[in-house]
Motif scaffolding. Structure first.
Motif, PDB file in Angstrom:
ATOM      1  N   SER A 124       0.956  -1.191  -0.325  1.00  0.00           N
ATOM      2  CA  SER A 124       0.208  -0.070  -0.264  1.00  0.00           C
ATOM      3  C   SER A 124       1.028   1.119   0.360  1.00  0.00           C
ATOM      4  O   SER A 124       0.476   2.581  -0.131  1.00  0.00           O
TER       5      SER A 124
ATOM      6  N   GLU B  70      -1.411   1.556   8.506  1.00  0.00           N
ATOM      7  CA  GLU B  70      -2.755   0.522   7.654  1.00  0.00           C
ATOM      8  C   GLU B  70      -3.191  -0.364   8.784  1.00  0.00           C
ATOM      9  O   GLU B  70      -4.693  -0.361   8.813  1.00  0.00           O
TER      10      GLU B  70
ATOM     11  N   LYS C  23      -6.814   5.398   4.986  1.00  0.00           N
ATOM     12  CA  LYS C  23      -7.061   4.081   4.968  1.00  0.00           C
ATOM     13  C   LYS C  23      -8.144   3.561   5.453  1.00  0.00           C
ATOM     14  O   LYS C  23      -8.712   2.694   5.762  1.00  0.00           O
TER      15      LYS C  23
END
Length: 548
Positions: free
Chosen positions: A114, A290, A337
């Motif tokens: 990510s 995350e 996120k």
């Protein structure tokens, strides 16, 4: 007679299984130095009986196991190219394990997958390029010099593959079984070792992510966590505007207000203790953005953690917006996120970011953005400022020279040219700039006359700065050190707001002197905005019982 030109033009040949063996041996000898160092410390103790047989059996077993895994990955005509690519990728992973003590569990692989360019380019530099060239590109080119032995038929290829894998599995089993007691003890005492095997750990962790995603149903996201939640009737003359500053990678161990000896928060330290409340430390929900950011805005929190449930459900930020709180998420990070994806104000705050962030690479522009948002609000309001904070390893890029109180500061993202003191200096300088940001935000809030105001600050996770050879963050929570899990948690409420809302400062002080966690945040937001909901936990609300 065999001429030199004939030798020069002769290309050695390997089957896909042969390539697997070559790569497994190369990875074992060259790209698992962190693993062997840890095993050597555990098995070859000069003060005790050195268990060399267990050490070498472990090496043979791991090499054999990696052969199995590589054998299953390398098929047909593309085996050489896939092997070459794997060598390059593994050399990059090796660099980070060497430099920062990185281990490759599923959470870390999620972080890697990510990561955007803004974050990734800070890791780039000559040390990384030289490392990848030496340990990845050159071995990959050498591998491509081999010609490929192709099997006559698919049936023959599969049969040969099965026999080869079975042989490697037997060798692995014998090595493990012969020293099972010793290896089991080492594994229990060094849980991170299982995530340090290259490239096995990142491959298996990525496969776990993929299979977990494939096995999971795909429910609609942003499902209301309580569709019947309502706002209580307010008896206050002024609406409330709460500014929530989400810190990045700031650890409690270096936070002056929590006992750190250096003046990293000199501005906040001057504020009256009856208006500024600081928790000695708070436990984060995770050790990476995350994990922590979605979790800290979920009413499930770490105590009821369920990643899939958190992912599919609306955040408390989205819930407040749906109920009628004017809610804004202003981001100087790599996104929220999923926490703010469904806010009606997303387009507005993105326009603000594009117009302001380009002119200031630090977090300072967030204060200006918050002030512009304030010009448009007329009711209860939540403004979330997501900072870049102490995002590493380039701590020196997080603050201007005017905030460089500690020197010399490390200016090498690889840390190779820096001492531990220089790394800490850069890290502490970045914290001091966060202190300046918070103080500026509070100074602006003091000028607001239309709303009752308050500010909350909490970091998403901490950081390792070389303790036990570890740097950065992202270790599995169960083995992560406290430096990666303990974060600052600060509340500011001015005296006039306390008086109007009959808030008991002693009550708040008592609550903040306890050990808090990210679990307190969503329920405190519901509490301060007077939300009646079945997901609200009164015991986790920091404001419960402290106001009239």
């Amino acid at each position: 007679m065999l001429h030199f030109s004939t030798l020069r033009n002769t290309r050695l040949s390997l089957s896909p299984e042969g390539i697997a063996v070559v790569l497994a041996v190369y990875f074992a000898l060259s790209l698992n130095t962190s693993l062997w160092s840890a095993l050597h410390s555990s098995l070859i103790d000069p003060a005790k009986n050195a268990d060399y047989t267990a050490f070498f059996a472990t090496g043979l077993g791991l090499t054999s196991f990696q052969t199995v895994l590589l054998c299953l990955l390398l098929w047909g005509k593309q085996a050489r190219w896939i092997g070459a690519l794997l060598a390059v990728i593994t050399s990059a992973l090796h660099y980070f394990s060497q430099q920062y003590g990185t281990v490759y569990n599923p959470s870390m692989m999620t972080n890697i997958l990510s990561t955007d360019w803004r974050e990734a380019h800070e890791y780039l530099g000559w040390p990384l390029i030289v490392h990848i060239t030496t340990f990845g590109v050159l071995p990959a080119l050498a591998l491509l010099r081999f010609s490929l032995i192709e099997h006559q038929t698919i049936r023959h290829a599969i049969r040969r593959k099965i026999l080869f894998v079975l042989g490697a599995v037997v060798i692995t089993a014998i090595c493990i079984a012969s020293h099972y007691g010793t290896l089991a003890a080492v594994s229990r005492n060094n849980i991170s070792l299982r995530y340090a095997i290259l490239p096995t750990s990142p491959i298996l962790s990525t496969l776990r992510l993929v299979t977990s995603a494939a096995a999971s149903p795909h429910p609609a996201t942003n499902q209301p966590i309580d569709s019947l939640a309502t706002r209580g009737i307010s008896s206050h003359q002024r609406p409330l505007m709460l500014v929530l500053v989400v810190g990045e990678t700031v650890r409690a161990a270096n936070w002056q207000l929590s006992g750190y000896q250096r003046p990293t928060t000199p501005n906040l330290a001057t504020m009256p203790s009856n208006t500024l409340f600081n928790a000695p430390y708070a436990e984060s929900c995770g050790t990476s953005t995350e994990v922590s950011v979605p979790c800290m805005f979920s009413t499930l929190g770490r105590r009821l953690y369920d990643r899939r449930e958190i992912t599919k459900s609306e955040s408390v930020v989205e819930m407040l917006s749906r109920i009628g709180i004017q809610t804004y998420w202003i981001d100087n990070q790599s996104g929220c996120k999923g926490v703010c994806d469904n806010l009606s104000t997303s387009a507005e705050t993105e326009t603000l970011r594009q117009s302001l962030a380009a002119a200031n690479e630090y977090d300072d522009w967030l204060v200006t953005a918050a002030a512009r948002v304030y010009d448009k609000v007329n009711a209860d309001t939540l403004i979330v400022l997501h900072t870049l904070g102490n995002h590493g390893p380039a701590y020196f890029l997080r603050y201007p020279e005017t905030s460089a109180a500690f020197s010399p500061a490390c200016k090498d993202p690889s840390f190779k040219a820096c001492s531990k003191e220089e790394i800490e200096n850069a890290y502490d300088n970045a914290i001091q700039h966060t202190d300046e940001l918070l103080f500026r935000t509070i100074s602006w809030l003091k000028t607001v006359k239309t709303h009752d105001v308050a500010l909350l600050y909490v970091s998403d996770h901490g950081e390792s700065l070389g303790e036990s050879g570890m740097y950065l963050h992202g270790l599995p929570y169960v083995i992560a050190p406290n430096t990666q899990k303990r974060v600052p948690f600060v509340l500011w409420i001015p005296q006039d707001v306390q008086d109007r809302r009959k808030i008991d400062a002693k009550c708040l002080s008592g609550k903040f002197n306890r050990a808090l966690s990210h679990d307190n945040l969503p329920h405190s937001l519901l509490g301060i905005f007077n939300i009646d909901s079945t997901v609200y936990a009164r015991s986790l609300d920091l404001f419960d019982g402290c106001d009239a």
